[in-house]
Design a protein around this motif. Structure first.
Motif, short mmCIF file in Angstrom:
data_model
loop_
_atom_site.label_atom_id
_atom_site.label_comp_id
_atom_site.label_asym_id
_atom_site.label_seq_id
_atom_site.Cartn_x
_atom_site.Cartn_y
_atom_site.Cartn_z
N THR A 9 60.54 35.07 31.32
CA THR A 9 61.78 35.24 30.56
C THR A 9 62.86 35.90 31.41
O THR A 9 64.05 35.78 31.10
CB THR A 9 61.55 36.11 29.30
N SER A 10 62.44 36.58 32.48
CA SER A 10 63.39 37.20 33.40
C SER A 10 63.89 36.21 34.44
O SER A 10 64.73 36.57 35.28
CB SER A 10 62.74 38.40 34.10
N GLY A 11 63.35 35.00 34.42
CA GLY A 11 63.80 33.95 35.33
C GLY A 11 63.02 33.85 36.62
O GLY A 11 63.22 32.90 37.38
N MET A 12 62.13 34.79 36.90
CA MET A 12 61.47 34.82 38.20
C MET A 12 60.41 33.73 38.33
O MET A 12 59.75 33.37 37.36
CB MET A 12 60.89 36.21 38.45
N ASN A 13 60.26 33.21 39.54
CA ASN A 13 59.46 32.01 39.73
C ASN A 13 58.40 32.11 40.83
O ASN A 13 57.80 31.11 41.21
CB ASN A 13 60.38 30.82 40.02
N VAL A 14 58.14 33.32 41.34
CA VAL A 14 57.10 33.48 42.36
C VAL A 14 56.57 34.92 42.29
O VAL A 14 57.31 35.84 41.94
CB VAL A 14 57.64 33.18 43.78
N LEU A 15 55.29 35.08 42.58
CA LEU A 15 54.72 36.42 42.71
C LEU A 15 53.77 36.47 43.89
O LEU A 15 53.22 35.46 44.31
CB LEU A 15 54.02 36.86 41.42
N ARG A 16 53.58 37.66 44.38
CA ARG A 16 52.63 37.92 45.47
C ARG A 16 51.66 38.99 44.99
O ARG A 16 52.06 39.97 44.38
CB ARG A 16 53.38 38.40 46.71
N ALA A 17 50.37 38.78 45.26
CA ALA A 17 49.35 39.75 44.86
C ALA A 17 48.29 39.83 45.94
O ALA A 17 47.89 38.81 46.52
CB ALA A 17 48.72 39.37 43.53
N VAL A 18 47.82 41.04 46.19
CA VAL A 18 46.78 41.27 47.19
C VAL A 18 45.41 41.02 46.56
O VAL A 18 45.14 41.44 45.43
CB VAL A 18 46.86 42.71 47.74
N LEU A 19 44.55 40.34 47.28
CA LEU A 19 43.18 40.10 46.83
C LEU A 19 42.29 41.26 47.26
O LEU A 19 42.71 42.14 48.00
CB LEU A 19 42.66 38.78 47.41
N GLN A 20 41.03 41.26 46.79
CA GLN A 20 40.11 42.34 47.15
C GLN A 20 38.79 41.76 47.63
O GLN A 20 38.03 41.19 46.84
CB GLN A 20 39.91 43.28 45.97
N TYR A 21 38.52 41.95 48.92
CA TYR A 21 37.28 41.42 49.49
C TYR A 21 36.04 41.97 48.80
O TYR A 21 35.06 41.24 48.58
CB TYR A 21 37.21 41.72 50.99
N ALA A 22 36.04 43.24 48.43
CA ALA A 22 34.85 43.86 47.84
C ALA A 22 34.42 43.13 46.57
O ALA A 22 33.21 43.00 46.31
CB ALA A 22 35.10 45.33 47.55
N VAL A 23 35.39 42.67 45.79
CA VAL A 23 35.06 41.95 44.55
C VAL A 23 34.46 40.59 44.90
O VAL A 23 33.49 40.14 44.27
CB VAL A 23 36.30 41.80 43.66
N TYR A 24 35.00 39.94 45.92
CA TYR A 24 34.42 38.67 46.38
C TYR A 24 33.00 38.88 46.88
O TYR A 24 32.09 38.11 46.53
CB TYR A 24 35.28 38.08 47.51
N SER A 72 41.94 46.43 51.53
CA SER A 72 40.98 45.32 51.56
C SER A 72 40.92 44.78 52.99
O SER A 72 41.98 44.46 53.55
CB SER A 72 41.42 44.22 50.62
N PRO A 73 39.77 44.75 53.62
CA PRO A 73 38.43 45.01 53.09
C PRO A 73 38.04 46.48 53.11
O PRO A 73 36.93 46.84 52.72
CB PRO A 73 37.54 44.24 54.06
N GLY A 74 38.94 47.35 53.58
CA GLY A 74 38.62 48.75 53.78
C GLY A 74 38.56 49.07 55.26
O GLY A 74 38.16 48.25 56.08
N HIS A 75 38.99 50.28 55.61
CA HIS A 75 39.13 50.63 57.02
C HIS A 75 37.81 50.61 57.78
O HIS A 75 37.78 50.29 58.98
CB HIS A 75 39.79 52.00 57.14
N SER A 76 36.72 50.91 57.12
CA SER A 76 35.42 50.91 57.81
C SER A 76 35.06 49.51 58.30
O SER A 76 34.55 49.34 59.41
CB SER A 76 34.31 51.44 56.89
#
Length: 364
Positions: free
Chosen positions: A84-99, A160-164
């Motif tokens: 409704t705000s007109g926006m047409n793209v988003l970016r989101a970070v994934l999480q390796y740990a969940v995968y 993600s994936p974490g510094h270690s």
């Protein structure tokens, strides 16, 4: 006999040419796109204007994707608000740990999320890795996440994936499977605008320790050869890092939280690469990176842009970077367009977003 020999030679010649063509294609698939191919891709799309997304219910990206908290109904409501705000793209970070915990679940969840984006006419830009760390945790843990610590910006942010894992090359075979599985699953999916391979590599105190993994991620992604372009965001003035980024990116993406003069200067510099340019992070109101000041620059230059972020929630990104409990309150929000009840922080911002995006659509 002579006829038979001629047929054999002709067959071998055709076989050689076919083999050579296959080999050339295989080599081309590992190379950065040409400038012409990048512009052909860019010119097929409208002007994209959107946001970096983390649901208000999620204190970090682990919570966004994890089995214990992934909430498609809440996401659907928030993306309806974005539409409704007109926006047409988003970016989101994934999480390796969940995968890693459940690859099949993770890929299915990404598909569900992409479907919600598509329902609201929003393109999805996934970011596979992220070095940022704003709290005390530098490695993600799946399951129920901590609650916010009031007054601490992004208290429980989870890299993600974490510094270690970033600094342990023995984990790289696992990360290779992740990269190839995720990109491979969506390599021809039109809901994905492009692949942001690594958000702010070296940030969070890692420095050049990220370089080995970063180079591997680029190589792994290239072997998949997706239809969508690959990119890594320019966010720092580190010449060694930026040399890696520019050599790897099909399109140039960058972060800029400065005022309109600083933004225009960086755009002018990045345009020298003769490739499409998209800003994947901006808007810091106290620094004069605002919708009123900077959105007209993006529109004039036809530079796609994604501000931070949509609905204010558990990450507390209304606070300034580095804010800690007990610090003086800031007069204006740093990030986010809406309160948790979907009331705009500033209605003029929403009106401007609608106006510029609509104008861009009319001109197509």
């Amino acid at each position: 006999m002579l006829l038979s020999m001629k047929k054999s030679i002709a067959f071998l010649l055709v076989f050689f040419l076919v083999l050579r063509s296959v080999n050339l294609h295989a080599q081309d698939s590992t190379l950065r796109w040409s400038n012409d191919k990048a512009w052909q891709w860019y010119n097929q799309h409208p002007w994209y204007c959107g946001f970096n997304y983390i649901p208000a219910y999620a204190i970090n990206y682990t919570a966004m994707w994890d089995k214990t908290s992934f909430d498609p109904a809440a996401i659907d409501k928030e993306l309806a608000l974005a539409e409704t705000s007109g926006m047409n793209v988003l970016r989101a970070v994934l999480q390796y740990a969940v995968y890693e915990n459940d690859p099949a679940y993770f890929l299915k969840t990404l598909d569900r999320f992409a479907a919600i984006c598509d329902k609201h006419h929003i393109k999805f830009v996934p970011s596979l890795f992220d070095d940022c760390a704003f709290g005390i945790n530098h490695d993600p843990k799946i399951g129920k996440q901590p609650e916010p610590l009031k007054g601490w910006y992004a208290w429980a942010w989870s890299p993600s994936p974490g510094h270690s894992m970033v600094t342990d090359s023995t984990t790289y075979p696992k990360l290779e499977k992740y990269v190839k599985a995720v990109i491979g699953r969506f390599k021809n999916d039109q809901r994905i605008l492009f692949w942001d391979l690594y958000n702010e590599p070296t940030n969070g105190g890692l420095g050049s320790a990220t370089f080995p993994l970063l180079k591997k991620v680029i190589a792994w992604a290239r072997t998949v050869n997706p239809d969508q372009p690959l990119s890594i965001d320019v966010f720092d003035n580190n010449p060694r890092l930026n040399a890696i980024i520019y050599a790897a990116s099909d399109i140039i993406t960058f972060h800029n939280y400065g005022n309109k003069e600083i933004l225009q200067k960086q755009i002018n510099e990045l345009k020298q690469h003769n490739r499409p340019v998209i800003c994947t992070e901006w808007m810091n109101r106290p620094w004069a990176s605002t919708v009123g000041n900077n959105l007209p620059v993006f529109y004039k230059e036809k530079i796609g842009c994604m501000l931070w972020g949509l609905v204010n929630g558990k990450t507390q990104t209304d606070l300034p970077w580095g804010h800690r409990p007990g610090d003086p309150a800031q007069a204006v929000w740093q990030h986010d367009l809406y309160h948790g009840d979907f009331i705009p922080y500033n209605t003029n911002e929403i009106d401007s977003l609608k106006k510029y995006i609509q104008q861009s659509t009319v001109k197509q």
